[in-house]
Design an enzyme around this catalytic site. Structure first.
Site, PDB file in Angstrom:
ATOM      1  CG  ASP A 145     -15.715 -14.076 -13.868  1.00  0.00           C
ATOM      2  OD1 ASP A 145     -14.824 -14.244 -14.717  1.00  0.00           O
ATOM      3  OD2 ASP A 145     -16.449 -14.998 -13.433  1.00  0.00           O
TER       4      ASP A 145
ATOM      5  CG  ASN B 154     -13.109 -16.480 -17.360  1.00  0.00           C
ATOM      6  OD1 ASN B 154     -13.523 -16.154 -16.249  1.00  0.00           O
ATOM      7  ND2 ASN B 154     -11.851 -16.853 -17.569  1.00  0.00           N
TER       8      ASN B 154
ATOM      9  CG  ASP C 114     -12.503 -17.583 -13.657  1.00  0.00           C
ATOM     10  OD1 ASP C 114     -13.081 -16.508 -13.364  1.00  0.00           O
ATOM     11  OD2 ASP C 114     -11.303 -17.627 -13.974  1.00  0.00           O
TER      12      ASP C 114
ATOM     13  CG  ASP D  79     -11.693 -11.865 -16.397  1.00  0.00           C
ATOM     14  OD1 ASP D  79     -12.221 -10.812 -16.799  1.00  0.00           O
ATOM     15  OD2 ASP D  79     -12.279 -12.975 -16.409  1.00  0.00           O
TER      16      ASP D  79
ATOM     17  CG  ASP E 246       0.549  -3.532  -6.111  1.00  0.00           C
ATOM     18  OD1 ASP E 246       1.625  -3.353  -5.525  1.00  0.00           O
ATOM     19  OD2 ASP E 246      -0.559  -3.504  -5.542  1.00  0.00           O
TER      20      ASP E 246
ATOM     21  CG  ASP F 207       3.706  -4.875  -1.454  1.00  0.00           C
ATOM     22  OD1 ASP F 207       2.559  -4.564  -1.098  1.00  0.00           O
ATOM     23  OD2 ASP F 207       4.337  -5.837  -0.982  1.00  0.00           O
TER      24      ASP F 207
ATOM     25  CD  GLU G 132       1.748  -1.340   1.692  1.00  0.00           C
ATOM     26  OE1 GLU G 132       0.726  -1.771   2.220  1.00  0.00           O
ATOM     27  OE2 GLU G 132       2.666  -2.084   1.301  1.00  0.00           O
TER      28      GLU G 132
ATOM     29  CG  HIS H 213      -5.388  -4.580  -0.980  1.00  0.00           C
ATOM     30  ND1 HIS H 213      -4.773  -3.346  -1.119  1.00  0.00           N
ATOM     31  CD2 HIS H 213      -4.397  -5.478  -0.814  1.00  0.00           C
ATOM     32  CE1 HIS H 213      -3.467  -3.510  -1.045  1.00  0.00           C
ATOM     33  NE2 HIS H 213      -3.208  -4.794  -0.869  1.00  0.00           N
ATOM     34  CG  ASP H 214      -3.400  -4.659   2.795  1.00  0.00           C
ATOM     35  OD1 ASP H 214      -3.629  -5.794   2.336  1.00  0.00           O
ATOM     36  OD2 ASP H 214      -2.422  -3.959   2.435  1.00  0.00           O
TER      37      ASP H 214
HETATM   38  C1  NOJ Z   1       1.193  -4.935   1.465  1.00  0.00           C
HETATM   39  C2  NOJ Z   1       0.029  -5.322   0.631  1.00  0.00           C
HETATM   40  O1  NOJ Z   1      -0.872  -4.241   0.557  1.00  0.00           O
HETATM   41  C3  NOJ Z   1      -0.578  -6.558   1.257  1.00  0.00           C
HETATM   42  O2  NOJ Z   1      -1.812  -6.896   0.673  1.00  0.00           O
HETATM   43  C4  NOJ Z   1       0.416  -7.669   1.136  1.00  0.00           C
HETATM   44  O3  NOJ Z   1      -0.073  -8.809   1.804  1.00  0.00           O
HETATM   45  C5  NOJ Z   1       1.759  -7.275   1.731  1.00  0.00           C
HETATM   46  N1  NOJ Z   1       2.177  -5.957   1.376  1.00  0.00           N
HETATM   47  C6  NOJ Z   1       2.846  -8.228   1.295  1.00  0.00           C
HETATM   48  O4  NOJ Z   1       3.149  -8.028  -0.053  1.00  0.00           O
END
Ligand code: NOJ
Length: 546
Positions: A26, A28, A30, A34, A108, A210, A273, A343-344
């Site tokens: 970050d 700034n 918040d 960023d 992405d 994605d 993905e 991140h999932d």
């Molecule tokens: C896959 C992404 O990695 C995930 O984070 C997202 O929620 C879904 N696709 C929907 O875009």
């Protein structure tokens, strides 16, 4: 430009680092990361010296304007930058700063759905005869009033929401705020190709795409068949096999179209993905790996099958099965692409920590990932040993927050130091921090940290042709030792041995391997070895031919 699989493209040698922009730096106060913050941290990623991590490219999770219902995977303008991250000028500056350090940049690309606030969808839902109506997937209710088909949203619940104003259902494979685009409409294809061109013209080096396998569905949107493995009470999204809305054969034409756009430019890359078996993943590379994606993720080192929270164990038998299947299924010229975190999903250490030894397994995972044939992806924070962070209920952010799938724990801010804002922010972070002890500063002070191992592995890999280019050959040494050779004519052959048992294993080395190049414990490096070696529990090493 004609595409050729020469084997010399930059992305075949690259290690790619995933930045979750909200959580990296970050600038700034918040509490949200960023682009200016990221720019300030680029030297950490690669300043041209082995003191930095040494990665070759970054993939930024979505940076586009978005209501952030799914943290950027709900795009309301594909041609801009979310105000909380910066603006187009900052993005241009990021590209220039990255390129001056030889760091490539992947954005992405989210082609399956937009935000329900995207002007296209606002138009589409305005009336049934709006010219944009067919850009999304609308259907009447069935004669009995029920939903158009049995598809489920990936986040649970039906994949259809009724639009009162126009009296039809629209399809959303994810949140209801993420309506699916209709890739069978040529206007959508054209507009989405132009999105790619817009960013490629600005100098972006490629895209992570994605849910690539979902963008073209069964033409009649036929029901999915029942899933024979579903148990009553199990996740509703698992009640049916996802065959008519995922990896449906028509999707490959859309893949070829996207590849065609990238081929209008030099040296760009698309990494998809994708989900499915190794064979299904292989299909995304196209015929002779020339007209599909350059790279398609294989997530099987994270999870081999659904449900996705049943994680792959750190076990030599599983590793062998996954890698050999992947190697066998890919067409010649196709480059594998592995991630051990994103991140999932739960972070590597946390999902391998049932006996408190997750960190040791994480060290061994570096020995594996950086030596496999393919392009490795590193999720931010993995290199300093970040773990899943328990999020109090009142601070949960992820819309897909039901217990088995909440993703906030793996998205907490990067921990740079021990200061109250962890060097990430001067404000209140958007998600809570993890344990104070896990941070870059402490890693740098330790003699043999996980970060130091990542750094050594990444820099060593750059000089070893057999690692970034060579063939893969499994070697049978011991049931608990995953072992393979990487070889390339004229280059030093490297043997990789990884003991996944917690007890030591003694292994007989194949002829000629004599020098330890990299090891889970630094003290083992540089040592000559001969005949056999004893690998401590959970240890691994690269041994070069003497
Ligand atoms: C896959 C992404 O990695 C995930 O984070 C997202 O929620 C879904 N696709 C929907 O875009």
């Amino acid at each position: 430009m004609t595409a050729t699989a020469t084997g010399d493209e930059w992305w075949r040698r690259a290690v790619i680092y995933q930045v979750y922009p909200r959580s990296f730096q970050d600038s700034n106060g918040d509490g949200i990361g960023d682009l200016p913050g990221l720019i300030d941290r680029l030297d950490y990623l690669n300043d041209g010296t082995p003191g930095s991590l040494g990665i070759d490219a970054i993939w930024l999770s979505p940076t586009f304007p978005s209501p952030m219902k799914d943290f950027g995977y709900d795009v309301s303008d594909y041609l801009g930058v979310a105000a909380e991250f910066g603006d187009l000028e900052t993005m241009d500056r990021l590209l220039a700063e990255c390129h001056s350090r030889d760091i490539r940049v992947l954005l992405d690309y989210v082609p399956n759905h937009t935000s329900d606030q995207h002007p296209w969808f606002l138009e589409a839902r305005a009336s049934r005869d709006n010219p944009k109506r067919d850009w999304y997937v609308w259907r009447d209710a069935k004669p009995d009033g029920s939903r158009p088909n049995n598809w489920r949203s990936a986040f649970g619940g039906p994949a259809w929401t009724f639009d009162e104003a126009t009296g039809q259902y629209y399809l959303h494979s994810f949140l209801k705020e993420q309506p699916d685009l209709n890739w069978r409409n040529p206007g959508v294809v054209q507009a989405m190709h132009d999105v790619l061109r817009f960013w490629l013209d600005r100098g972006v080096d490629g895209f992570r795409i994605d849910v690539m396998g979902m963008i073209v569905k069964h033409p009649e949107l036929a029901d999915n068949p029942p899933n024979p493995n579903w148990v009553p009470g199990g996740s509703d999204r698992m009640q049916h096999l996802w065959v008519n809305n995922r990896n449906y054969p028509d999707v490959f034409e859309a893949v070829r179209g996207i590849r065609g756009v990238l081929d209008e430019y030099d040296a760009r890359v698309a990494v998809g993905e994708v989900f499915g078996s190794a064979e299904e993943i292989g299909k995304f590379y196209g015929e002779a790996a020339l007209n599909g994606l350059h790279l398609a993720f294989n997530f099987q080192l994270i999870h081999e099958s659904e449900p996705f929270n049943r994680y792959t164990p750190w076990d030599a038998t599983a590793l062998r099965r996954i890698i050999e299947n992947a190697e066998a299924a890919l067409p010649p010229g196709a480059q594998p692409c592995y991630a051990i975190a994103n991140h999932d999903r739960s972070r590597f250490i946390s999902r391998n920590n049932h006996d408190g030894r997750g960190l040791e397994r994480a060290r061994a995972s570096v020995i594996l990932l950086m030596a496999l044939r393919g392009t490795p992806f590193v999720y931010y924070g993995e290199e300093i040993g970040m773990t899943d962070v328990e999020i109090p209920d009142d601070q949960l952010q992820d819309p897909a927050r039901f217990r088995s799938f909440g993703r906030d724990p793996a998205r907490t801010p990067m921990q740079w130091d021990t200061s109250p804002g962890r060097g990430f922010t001067t404000g209140r972070p958007w998600l809570p921090f993890g344990p104070e002890t896990i941070n870059l500063e402490s890693q740098l002070q330790q003699d043999d940290s996980l970060f130091a191992l990542y750094r050594r592995a990444i820099w060593l890999r750059k000089d070893q042709e057999s690692l970034y280019r060579g063939v893969f050959q499994h070697i049978d040494l011991d049931d608990d030792v995953f072992a393979f050779k990487r070889e390339w004519p004229g280059a030093r052959s490297i043997l990789v041995i990884i003991n996944t048992a917690i007890e030591p294993r003694s292994v007989v080395l194949p002829e000629g391997y004599g020098q330890v190049l990299l090891a889970t414990r630094r003290e083992a490096e540089g040592r000559p070895v001969a005949g056999s070696v004893v690998l401590p529990g959970l240890a691994g090493m690269w041994v070069a031919r003497a």
